[in-house]
Design a protein around this motif. Structure first.
Motif, mmCIF file in Angstrom:
data_model
loop_
_atom_site.group_PDB
_atom_site.id
_atom_site.type_symbol
_atom_site.label_atom_id
_atom_site.label_comp_id
_atom_site.label_asym_id
_atom_site.label_seq_id
_atom_site.Cartn_x
_atom_site.Cartn_y
_atom_site.Cartn_z
ATOM 1 N N HIS A 64 3.902 -0.487 8.336
ATOM 2 C CA HIS A 64 4.039 -0.456 6.886
ATOM 3 C C HIS A 64 2.645 -0.502 6.265
ATOM 4 C CE1 HIS A 64 7.975 -1.846 8.230
ATOM 5 N NE2 HIS A 64 8.465 -1.552 7.035
ATOM 6 N N ARG A 82 -0.110 -1.572 3.624
ATOM 7 C CA ARG A 82 -0.442 -2.668 2.695
ATOM 8 C C ARG A 82 -1.766 -2.325 2.020
ATOM 9 N NH1 ARG A 82 1.002 -7.917 2.185
ATOM 10 N NH2 ARG A 82 3.047 -6.899 2.203
ATOM 11 N N GLU A 141 4.880 -2.650 0.949
ATOM 12 C CA GLU A 141 5.270 -2.510 2.348
ATOM 13 C C GLU A 141 6.017 -1.187 2.518
ATOM 14 O OE1 GLU A 141 5.739 -7.050 4.101
ATOM 15 O OE2 GLU A 141 7.486 -5.721 4.009
ATOM 16 N N ARG A 153 0.682 -2.993 8.749
ATOM 17 C CA ARG A 153 1.355 -4.196 9.234
ATOM 18 C C ARG A 153 2.621 -3.716 9.928
ATOM 19 N NH1 ARG A 153 0.094 -8.348 5.152
ATOM 20 N NH2 ARG A 153 2.139 -9.288 5.409
ATOM 21 N N GLY A 186 3.470 -8.145 12.170
ATOM 22 C CA GLY A 186 3.441 -8.023 10.723
ATOM 23 C C GLY A 186 2.071 -8.380 10.186
#
Length: 359
Positions: free
Chosen positions: A211, A213, A255, A296, A322
């Motif tokens: 994801h 960020r 995200e 992440r 994460g």
């Protein structure tokens, strides 16, 4: 040379596990880039706070604290977990979630919040103060772990972009173009590319998804106190940290699921970050000085994955951290090393096992 362990990925997860293993075995770290830590480790807005990631992650964060403090990697700074009117109930829920843990949380109302954040918007009605949080020097930590690894005789191979993995004669044969190594065990610490590495090895992917960020460094219209707390919205729409003088790091807490790649910030996310900072503080952003994005990577249940694959011999997962990989890295590395060396782990390893996805 045949290595005992080939760690794929030279970020903080791979470097830390390798540092723990190297005094006991022959280890090689295989890094795709010319510099370890280029992707997630080098782009994190590094902070150590025990509430990030939930209780199962918290025990790893808390257990990592002594190592990080002893090494001088932590600089204390309070965290304000702030709430707007619509999310006030999240404060009590968060406090209940960490009741019975070592995390020190104090709930405060609007008046006390203004003592810490005098310019808080009228919509911010309270917060949970996290007492023991700290800035984290990720670059120094990563460099130190790689230094430990090399001092113990470990080997780092950079520009080693794995493109083929096969199993034969009880060994893993890992290739990057015309370069190849052999190892008894693969440690998959490839971050956003963890499922890709698994696929090359004939191991079923776990659904670990990267994801994006976004972080933005801005200059605002006032100097900010050096001890201004790290401030994060309990509803997950922003966080920011003063960097000295009039500079602030701010994130829209985005995200967006993406393919693993050398990620860059989207202008919309930058604009959202600036807007949330101005709205929540009343500060005026004079300039956007820097902007960047990192990856992440989460397992489907958002809990890290540490352990041997239940179906494929000699394939070990160290992935899915994460945004908690840096702050949990000492304890996570100790856990992984114990499992890899056949020792008793310092924690119950079952909650992190990849076997939880095989049922």
């Amino acid at each position: 040379m045949i290595f005992d362990f080939a760690v794929i990925g030279g970020g903080i997860a791979g470097a830390s596990v390798a540092a723990e293993l190297a005094p006991h075995a022959s280890v090689v770290v295989l890094e795709a880039e010319d510099t370890p830590g280029y992707h997630s480790t080098g782009r994190s807005a590094t902070f150590w706070h025990e509430t990030l990631g939930g209780v199962l992650v918290q025990q790893l964060t808390t257990a990592s604290g002594p190592f990080l403090r002893a090494g001088g990697y932590l600089s204390p700074r309070l965290t304000l977990n702030v709430a707007e009117t619509a999310s006030e109930d999240r404060l009590a829920a968060m406090a209940a979630r960490f009741a019975g843990t070592p995390v020190r949380l104090t709930q405060i109302g609007r008046e006390a919040l203004l003592k810490w954040l005098p310019d808080a918007a009228p919509s911010l009605i309270g917060a949970l103060i996290e007492e023991d949080s700290a800035d984290l020097d990720a670059a120094a930590l990563h460099a130190a772990r790689l230094g430990e690894f090399r001092k113990s005789g470990g080997t780092v191979e950079t520009d080693f972009r794995v493109d083929a993995i096969r199993r034969g004669d009880g060994l893993w044969h890992v290739a990057a173009g015309d370069r190849a190594i052999a190892a008894r065990v693969i440690v998959n610490a490839a971050g956003a590319w963890a499922d890709t590495v698994a696929g090359l090895a004939g191991v079923a992917p776990l659904g670990i998804t990267p994801h994006r960020r976004t972080i933005v460094q801005v200059r605002v219209d006032q100097d900010l106190p050096a001890d201004l707390p790290f401030t994060i919205d309990v509803a997950g729409t922003f966080y920011f940290r003063a960097e000295g003088g009039a500079r602030v790091w701010v994130s829209p807490h985005d995200e967006a699921a993406v393919e693993a790649h050398d990620v860059a910030p989207e202008e919309l996310d930058v604009a959202i970050a600036v807007d949330r900072l101005e709205t929540m503080t009343g500060w005026h952003v004079l300039a956007v000085e820097r902007k960047w994005a990192g990856l992440r990577s989460f397992a489907p249940d958002r809990i890290p994955v540490y352990g041997f694959d239940p179906l494929v011999e000699g394939f070990f997962w160290c992935a899915g951290q994460g945004g908690t990989g840096i702050q949990t890295s000492p304890a996570a590395a100790e856990l992984c090393a114990a499992l890899l060396l056949g020792q008793t782990p310092p924690f119950d390893a079952q909650p992190y096992s990849p076997a939880r996805f095989s049922g």
